[in-house]
Structures are given as C-alpha cells and as structure tokens.
Design a protein around this motif. Structure first.
Motif, PDB file in Angstrom:
ATOM      1  N   GLU A   1       0.817  -1.219   0.000  1.00 35.64           N
ATOM      2  CA  GLU A   1       0.000   0.000   0.000  1.00 35.64           C
ATOM      3  C   GLU A   1       0.853   1.272   0.000  1.00 35.64           C
ATOM      4  O   GLU A   1       0.333   2.375  -0.175  1.00 35.64           O
ATOM      5  N   LYS A   2       2.172   1.131   0.189  1.00 39.12           N
ATOM      6  CA  LYS A   2       3.086   2.277   0.098  1.00 39.12           C
ATOM      7  C   LYS A   2       4.037   2.157  -1.095  1.00 39.12           C
ATOM      8  O   LYS A   2       4.871   3.038  -1.314  1.00 39.12           O
ATOM      9  N   ASP A   3       3.907   1.095  -1.862  1.00 33.53           N
ATOM     10  CA  ASP A   3       4.762   0.858  -3.028  1.00 33.53           C
ATOM     11  C   ASP A   3       4.227   1.651  -4.219  1.00 33.53           C
ATOM     12  O   ASP A   3       3.628   1.107  -5.149  1.00 33.53           O
ATOM     13  N   VAL A   4       4.447   2.975  -4.181  1.00 32.66           N
ATOM     14  CA  VAL A   4       3.871   3.862  -5.195  1.00 32.66           C
ATOM     15  C   VAL A   4       4.613   3.805  -6.531  1.00 32.66           C
ATOM     16  O   VAL A   4       4.158   4.386  -7.518  1.00 32.66           O
ATOM     17  N   ASP A   5       5.727   3.088  -6.586  1.00 35.25           N
ATOM     18  CA  ASP A   5       6.404   2.822  -7.854  1.00 35.25           C
ATOM     19  C   ASP A   5       5.753   1.649  -8.583  1.00 35.25           C
ATOM     20  O   ASP A   5       5.977   1.441  -9.771  1.00 35.25           O
ATOM     21  N   GLY A   6       4.974   0.844  -7.860  1.00 34.66           N
ATOM     22  CA  GLY A   6       4.269  -0.275  -8.466  1.00 34.66           C
ATOM     23  C   GLY A   6       5.149  -1.427  -8.894  1.00 34.66           C
ATOM     24  O   GLY A   6       4.812  -2.155  -9.826  1.00 34.66           O
TER      25      GLY A   6
END
Length: 283
Positions: free
Chosen positions: A116-121
C-alpha cells in the motif's frame, strides 16, 4: 502530426492534485500526503531523478523526505530503514531509487515495502494485481503515465496492433500488460528481435524503451503510426530518444518528443499514486 506534450499534460495533473491537497489540508485540517525517497550512493543520474521528484512534491504541497544512504550500506540495514518508513504514519509512499549496488537484491528490497506504500508499483503484489486487472494496486509509473497520455489525446488502443520494443520490468513488461488490459493486440520485441523493422511496419502504435539512440527510423514505420518514445540518451551533449524524432515525425500521426514527452508523466504518475495512497488512509 500532433506532438504529445507530456510536460503540459503533467502540469495539469499536478495542478489538480495540488488544488485538492490544499483543500484537504486547509479546510479539513488534515496532514498532507507524504513521500519518502531512498537513494543509495552517488549515482549522478539518480540524484537528478530524486531532485525532480522532491520538486514535484513541493509543487503539490506534499511532505517529502529524501534519505541518502552510503554506497556500502548492507542489504539488511537498507531493509530496516524501509521497515521504519512502513510504520511511519506521515509517509504514504516509499520509493527506492534504482539501480541499487549489484550486491543488493533489488527485488527483495522492493518487496520489503508495504504494497500500500509501493507507489512505484514494482512489488510482486502490485505487479500481480496489474496482471489480473485488480485496480486496488499501484501501476508502474512510466507505463501508467503513457496510458494517461494515450487516453488524454483520445488515442484508442482497443483492437489496435501495438509493438512494445523493450522487455524491462520497469517499462516493457508492464506496458504490454496495461495495453492488453485495454484490448490492444501486443507484440513485445527488443533490440535483438529478428526482422524488427518488418514487425514495426505493421504496428498502429509503437512504444520504444531500449536505450539505443535514434534506433527507430522513418523506414521502420507506416504512415499514421502513433509513436511513444521512452528512451533518454545523451549524444554529443544533447538528449535524444530511441526514435529518430525528425525522421519519424514525418510519418507519425502522434509522437512524443525527448525531452518533454514521457519523462514528466512518470513523475506525475508517482505523485498521483502517492495521493491515492494518502486518500485511502484519510478517508
């Protein structure tokens, strides 16, 4: 021929986020979104990318932390730092600037970031969600930015023949999957693909991300093709893409320039992902 202006398009995205963020902070008296960027070592290109991401945070009113770590940091200590950020309520997105030193397992590090914090995907969880079309995950920023550009310029990919040149985990593979999700027929090639020019000539849309300066020429494409150039190369002190822009632009219906095309959209997508993570936590 229409130039796909990623610089201007990204400004609109950031402006919308900035306005919404301001309303949340001022009218609802809530904290701003937070992004933490970790950089290991002194790679000059990485430092430029990190500065650009920090500036984007400032533009939209996000809280940001840039965590600079020594080149010789151990894998365990790097993961410990990520785990601290995982539990930090001020941080909605965590990004580890790649590449990391070769002795560090990049995938292990990326997967230590909470999905849910892995905004780089890039984590296994978010990549898996992308593959099956689960929109609760985060999409890899560069291909996500490209999909937003295609939609913004009313370029319908449904039923189109698309050639993606490049097979990286960061661009090529997720790009292919996102296009497939939207109904495109996708062929993934690379710089060593046999008869590449023959395959390119059949494509309605071409996305190139191989890091070979001006590799794609006008003789490789058909009239009216849409060309998305992800490449960033420096030749004789100037930036250029993987597409010979001046040559190919004569035949293209739409084309992205380098610089000013895909690059700004990558950062805009990172900011957008971070804002989505933030909204999911506060609402």
């Amino acid at each position: 021929m229409i130039i796909i202006d990623g610089k201007e398009f990204s400004k609109k995205i950031l402006e919308e986020i900035s306005n919404e963020q301001k309303e949340i902070v001022e009218r609802k008296n809530l904290r701003p979104a937070g992004l933490a960027v970790i950089i290991v070592g002194e790679n000059p290109a990485s430092q430029v990318y990190v500065r650009n991401k920090t500036r984007a945070c400032e533009k939209v009113g996000f809280y940001s932390e840039t965590i600079k770590l020594e080149e010789n940091i151990s894998e365990n200590d790097l993961i410990k730092k990520i785990e601290e950020l995982n539990e930090n309520d001020k941080i909605d997105g965590i990004l580890v600037q790649l590449p990391l030193p070769k002795r560090i397992d990049e995938l292990k590090v990326i997967n230590s970031i909470k999905p849910e914090k892995d905004v780089d995907g890039f984590s296994n969880v978010n990549v898996g969600k992308m593959v099956i079309g689960d929109e609760s995950g985060f999409l890899s920023c560069t291909p996500y930015g490209i999909m937003q550009l295609l939609e913004g310029y009313d370029i319908d990919v449904n039923g189109k023949d698309v050639v993606v040149v490049g097979r990286s985990n960061i661009v090529g593979k997720p790009m292919a999957m996102m296009l497939i999700q939207k109904g495109a027929t996708v062929q993934v090639c690379n710089s060593r693909t046999k008869d590449l020019s023959k395959k390119l000539k059949k494509a309605d849309i071409i996305v190139v991300a191989v890091g070979v300066p001006r590799m794609i020429k006008a003789t490789d494409v058909k009239e009216g093709v849409v060309v998305i150039d992800v490449g960033i190369n420096r030749v004789d002190g100037k930036l250029c893409g993987d597409v010979d822009y001046e040559d190919v632009a004569q035949k293209a219906s739409y084309i992205t320039p380098v610089p000013g095309g895909v690059g700004p959209m990558t950062i805009a997508s990172l900011i957008k992902n971070t804002f989505i993570s933030y909204q999911r936590k506060i609402y």
